[in-house]
Scaffold this active site. Sequence first.
Site, PDB file in Angstrom:
ATOM      1  N   HIS A 114       0.817  -1.210   0.000  1.00  0.00           N
ATOM      2  CA  HIS A 114       0.000   0.000   0.000  1.00  0.00           C
ATOM      3  C   HIS A 114       0.855   1.267   0.000  1.00  0.00           C
ATOM      4  CE1 HIS A 114       1.234  -1.345   3.875  1.00  0.00           C
ATOM      5  NE2 HIS A 114       1.138  -0.108   4.322  1.00  0.00           N
ATOM      6  N   ARG A 282      -5.097  -6.310   0.142  1.00  0.00           N
ATOM      7  CA  ARG A 282      -5.955  -5.671   1.149  1.00  0.00           C
ATOM      8  C   ARG A 282      -7.324  -5.346   0.565  1.00  0.00           C
ATOM      9  NH1 ARG A 282      -2.548  -1.567   4.925  1.00  0.00           N
ATOM     10  NH2 ARG A 282      -0.784  -2.937   5.251  1.00  0.00           N
ATOM     11  N   LYS A 376      -3.217 -12.807   2.218  1.00  0.00           N
ATOM     12  CA  LYS A 376      -4.528 -12.189   2.304  1.00  0.00           C
ATOM     13  C   LYS A 376      -4.965 -11.815   0.897  1.00  0.00           C
ATOM     14  CE  LYS A 376      -2.654  -7.728   3.843  1.00  0.00           C
ATOM     15  NZ  LYS A 376      -1.237  -7.991   4.136  1.00  0.00           N
TER      16      LYS A 376
HETATM   17  C1  G16 Z   1       1.609  -6.246   5.833  1.00  0.00           C
HETATM   18  C2  G16 Z   1       1.456  -7.584   6.484  1.00  0.00           C
HETATM   19  C3  G16 Z   1       0.226  -7.607   7.339  1.00  0.00           C
HETATM   20  C4  G16 Z   1       0.272  -6.471   8.336  1.00  0.00           C
HETATM   21  C5  G16 Z   1       0.439  -5.162   7.609  1.00  0.00           C
HETATM   22  C6  G16 Z   1       0.643  -3.994   8.542  1.00  0.00           C
HETATM   23  O1  G16 Z   1       0.580  -6.051   4.925  1.00  0.00           O
HETATM   24  O2  G16 Z   1       1.366  -8.621   5.537  1.00  0.00           O
HETATM   25  O3  G16 Z   1       0.155  -8.839   7.966  1.00  0.00           O
HETATM   26  O4  G16 Z   1      -0.889  -6.450   9.103  1.00  0.00           O
HETATM   27  O5  G16 Z   1       1.578  -5.222   6.797  1.00  0.00           O
HETATM   28  O6  G16 Z   1       1.838  -4.173   9.213  1.00  0.00           O
HETATM   29  P1  G16 Z   1       2.468  -3.006  10.079  1.00  0.00           P
HETATM   30  O7  G16 Z   1       1.427  -2.683  11.115  1.00  0.00           O
HETATM   31  O8  G16 Z   1       3.714  -3.603  10.634  1.00  0.00           O
HETATM   32  O9  G16 Z   1       2.692  -1.828   9.162  1.00  0.00           O
HETATM   33  P2  G16 Z   1       0.875  -5.505   3.464  1.00  0.00           P
HETATM   34  O10 G16 Z   1      -0.467  -5.346   2.853  1.00  0.00           O
HETATM   35  O11 G16 Z   1       1.619  -4.222   3.675  1.00  0.00           O
HETATM   36  O12 G16 Z   1       1.715  -6.556   2.834  1.00  0.00           O
END
Ligand code: G16
Length: 543
Positions: A114, A282, A376
């Site tokens: 993101h 997400r 996810k």
């Molecule tokens: C990643 C992880 C998720 C996590 C999120 C936020 O998501 O795969 O499991 O919940 O980061 O992590 P943090 O709170 O450490 O920033 P993504 O969608 O960024 O790959």
Amino acid sequence: MSIRTVATTPFNDQKPGTSGLRKKVSAFQVANYLENFVQSIFDTIAAPAGSTLVVGGDGRYYNREAIQVILKIAAANGFGKVLVGQGGILSTPAASCVIRKYQTYGGIILSASHNPGGPDGDFGIKYNTANGGPAPEKITDAIFARSKSLEHYRMVDAPDVALDQQGSFSLGGMAVEVIDAVADYADLMESLFDFTAIRTLLSGGFRLSFDAMHAVTGPYAKEIIEQRLGAPAGTVINGVPLPDFGQGHPDPNLTYAHELVEIMYGDHAPDFGAASDGDGDRNMILGRHFFVNPSDSLALIAANAALTPGYAKGLAGVARSMPTSGAADRVAAKLGIPCYETPTGWKFFGNLMDAGKVTLCGEESFGTGSDHVREKDGLWAVLFWLNILAKRGQSVEDIVHQHWAEYGRNVYSRHDYEGLPSDAAEGLMAHLKSQFASLPGRRFGNYQVKLFDDFSYTDPIDGSVSTGQGLRVIFEDGSRIVFRLSGTGTEGATLRIYLEAFESDAARQRMDAQEALSGLIAIAHELSQLKARTGREQPTVIT
Ligand code: G16
């Protein structure tokens, strides 16, 4: 074929975070930076000669260049075949699907999720194992250790592979198969959900808007929602993936998905709105003038799983990350199935799914998924909701309100303070930790502290222990405040404050979450000395 062995010097900052190595694009463009990390992955995983690998990314700036580098290093390291998504594209869940379907040795996914893209934006790389899921900590730790002593990498000297056309190519003796990036994933979705019921819903006047945020989900959403499900053209907005996401911030929340939010809160709003992030894992779910909190979404999906063909046989169990609300726990209790609490990070769900202990998993950070893949999955969640809506014939808002009436409401919010100076954020966490002994028993108005700890997790399958996963203040009435520093940012620090309280009184369940949680918010500020330490009073993002 000529293999070059290139002398290099190690970097000391290649430690993967919550989800792979994420840095500014400019960091990855430093000579040998990417090459070193890729060689460190290959040295660590020691794939047998002739193994097959999957490579794809979310199409962000530097995706194409990075893929060419990875292919040439893979060829020099003995891989027999690499499956690459056409144009270098594979959403994160689609990559997981392809790894599993073709039983490859593993895969490399290029994404900073993101985080914004473009020359000044972020880039990222992570390794997924044969189960299709992010490598567990023992592997990422080993990759990091290897990166600190790496002195050479190997690469073939060969021209770039054309990625825009499907077909088979040879690169220094290794086969490169450029595959349809969407088909395998779309077929999987069709096998899980009642597409006939959703088609009937969509042909009956039900309107939806899906915001792909100029990120990877565009082609997937167009194929599934507009082609296979028959939604009118234009249902998918911002559907063309762009290397800089159209200068947007591809994070599907109320702040960054503002175009969709304006549509869903405007006059003549559609019945259903959804958005997905940079790499498609997400999701954000909206009804007309209504936001579904991701923690509630997980609980609702679990409670209604029997309405979908893919999950009608029942759920083995559910899992949620520690900061995610306990709404799913209540559903699990009613269904008589276990609910596991893991640290933040999808990688922690993999063992539970592989062992058949859980079917559904979810996180407050807009992530929901199941054992259909090991990531996810944004579109999966959207289709799950559409399946539920098609079967129940009620509005999103009514379904959520009915759920709260039945189970009670875990009122929930997350406050993010982005871009803090790292030393201020670390000082704040250290200040909190200094209260481990003194806080239990203290009273703040109606709230009395029952427990204050730093969450640690022992994986029930392999016994591995992960410590330092977030500071939990748990009150006697079950309310919680959790403090964590994000592990996915690339600049400064992001402080996340997670707030949760339970409301069983139906008359109070529809209260605004910020209002209902105002007492806990004030306690969080007091305990952390937030304003004095960071100069901030208002969060950057409220979920
Ligand atoms: C990643 C992880 C998720 C996590 C999120 C936020 O998501 O795969 O499991 O919940 O980061 O992590 P943090 O709170 O450490 O920033 P993504 O969608 O960024 O790959």
